[in-house]
Design an enzyme around this catalytic site. Structure first.
Site, mmCIF file in Angstrom:
data_model
loop_
_atom_site.group_PDB
_atom_site.id
_atom_site.type_symbol
_atom_site.label_atom_id
_atom_site.label_comp_id
_atom_site.label_asym_id
_atom_site.label_seq_id
_atom_site.Cartn_x
_atom_site.Cartn_y
_atom_site.Cartn_z
ATOM 1 N N HIS A 323 -75.220 -73.592 -70.888
ATOM 2 C CA HIS A 323 -73.939 -74.150 -71.302
ATOM 3 C C HIS A 323 -73.895 -75.606 -70.869
ATOM 4 O O HIS A 323 -74.396 -75.936 -69.795
ATOM 5 C CB HIS A 323 -72.783 -73.372 -70.650
ATOM 6 N N ASP A 381 -71.125 -65.911 -75.132
ATOM 7 C CA ASP A 381 -71.618 -65.259 -76.346
ATOM 8 C C ASP A 381 -72.619 -64.146 -76.077
ATOM 9 O O ASP A 381 -72.933 -63.378 -76.987
ATOM 10 C CB ASP A 381 -72.279 -66.301 -77.261
#
Ligand code: ACO
Length: 447
Positions: A323, A381
């Site tokens: 991320h 996700d």
């Protein structure tokens, strides 16, 4: 469109946070002093708004890794400590105690709704759920297998043609606008799924909650009526809350950038949907399931995929890991991982081979030096696709689900940008690296 107005009470929002600290830059032997801004949670920024005017220099920051584009009082996240707060409330408390509609209200309005505010907002969501019948014909003319994200962005863009009154007083009517958009996007999402199956549309029902209504429009059938399962509704609420905002990510920055040209909310949100579609952003949840399915189909040897991800000559990335901001853990992924177990148990799914592979991959990755050194942890996700699959939502709708969840955040940011007295049209600079001015060559003299 009517004239936009600055909200005076928020005037100079960023300027209220200028600290006593100063930064100095020495250029061509001259020292320039720049203000330092410290946000309410202690984030520090060097204020370079006068840099080019004073020095003639700009800054270069590919991917905006070090650039704050605005002040914002919507969401705070600390990537080092794995903290995510909406309007000052911790994501864990919101996900465990609120409905998605409450959180949407919080993001758009700045405070949690009272019971009567929530009832009014829910009533509006019910009232606005229908689409103009002419819009429904659009669904017939997309070719079969059109990606639902492209249908979603096209339909949202066209909303301003059918509801032009929604673009007239964007800030004053934010209650109506946000309710209309939140409600209609849910209907559009469910209709696009039904059309993709060639099944009759199921119209919204006034008596169902936001998430139950969506599930009913997705799955009800004349031959097999849908029975609302409260465990499924609770899981969907949680997932949408976890996706509801994430400060200046790619799609939200897109909404702000497009909106900064003073374009209407629908066009701005449509642009945000397109940004979210990308596999490095919201499209990752679909890509995770595809990757897990591929690993499962090919015999379950996930180590081969980990090796590919670590090979610098191979463009493959382990989707669902890493991320831009979170460098310790993504707080949302912990909540989703726990929710995953609860949902599967509630639905009586005793085992899911993809979940087993996902868990094993996570365990190996968390102790593998390649991933540890680069601070690569599971992101939101990684497990969300597994829950969506268990809820019966097909892979190609995962990113649409993300868009439904992210909508309140986009609306809140668009409104904040629209109201901001420091607002400027978004227009980055560049450093030109092409040829310097050269003489024009007529076509018959070119070699
Ligand atoms: N698999 C393997 N290696 C990775 C991964 C990954 N998933 N993510 C990053 N890396 C490596 C890079 O190759 C790079 O290695 P290097 O230093 O040896 O060159 C290093 O980690 C840093 O990566 P960057 O690309 O510079 O990190 P950035 O912050 O730009 O990218 C991103 C973040 C796009 C999320 C990236 O981690 C990625 O591609 N992940 C996979 C896609 C994904 O899951 N996206 C969803 C993000 S969450 C969301 O949008 C809701």
């Amino acid at each position: 469109m009517s004239e936009w107005k600055v909200n005076k009470k928020d005037e100079a929002m960023l300027n209220n946070f200028v600290s006593d600290q100063k930064a100095q830059v020495i250029l061509d032997g001259k020292t320039y002093t720049l203000p330092v801004i410290i946000g309410s949670e202690g984030e520090k920024a060097i204020d370079i708004r006068t840099l080019r005017a004073e020095t003639g220099y700009v800054t270069i920051d590919s991917g905006y890794m070090n650039t704050g584009s605005c002040g914002s009082n919507i969401t705070y996240l600390d990537g080092e400590q794995g903290i995510l707060n909406y309007r000052g409330y911790g994501i864990e408390e919101l996900a465990n105690n609120c409905s998605f509609v409450e959180v949407a209200f919080l993001l758009v309005h700045g405070s949690l709704p009272t019971q009567s505010e929530l009832s009014n907002f829910s009533r509006l969501l019910g009232r606005f759920a229908l689409l103009h019948e002419d819009m429904i014909h659009f669904f017939d003319h997309f070719p079969p297998y059109s990606p639902p994200m492209s249908i979603l962005s096209s339909m949202v863009n066209s909303l301003c043609n059918f509801y032009p009154e929604m673009t007239e007083n964007p800030v004053e009517d934010i209650d109506l606008m946000s309710a209309r958009l939140l409600s209609k996007i849910r209907t559009i999402a469910a209709f696009s799924y039904r059309k993709s199956l060639g099944q009759p549309l199921v119209y919204p029902r006034h008596d169902l909650s936001y998430c139950a209504n969506f599930l009913n429009m997705m799955f009800d059938s004349p031959v097999r009526p849908y029975e609302v399962n409260q465990n499924v509704v609770a899981a969907l609420n949680k997932l949408l809350i976890l996706h509801a905002d994430h400060e200046q990510n790619c799609s939200t920055s897109t909404v702000r950038l497009v909106g900064s040209a003073r374009v209407n909310l629908y066009a701005s949100i449509s642009a945000g949907i397109n940004a979210l579609w990308g596999p490095l952003h919201g499209g990752a949840n679909e890509a995770v399931i595809e990757m897990l399915e591929e690993i499962y189909q090919s015999g379950g040897d996930y180590m081969k995929y980990l090796d590919k991800a670590k090979d610098r000559n191979d463009p493959f990335r382990l989707v669902g890991f890493g991320h831009r901001v979170y460098k310790s853990h993504d707080p949302r992924s912990r909540i989703i991982k726990a929710a995953c177990d609860q949902v599967l148990a509630a639905l009586g799914i005793s085992s899911d081979p993809l979940l087993d592979i996902a868990r094993e991959i996570e365990e190996v990755v968390l102790s593998d030096s390649y991933f540890v050194e680069r601070n690569l942890y599971p992101n939101v996700d990684f497990y969300s696709g597994i829950i969506y699959r268990a809820l019966g939502i097909p892979n190609n709708m995962f990113t649409v689900m993300f868009a439904l969840g992210r909508l309140p955040g986009w609306i809140a940011h668009w409104k904040e940008m629209w109201d901001d007295p420091n607002w400027r049209i978004g227009r980055p600079r560049q450093i030109y690296t092409g040829p310097t001015r050269r003489p024009f060559v007529p076509i018959d003299e070119r070699e």
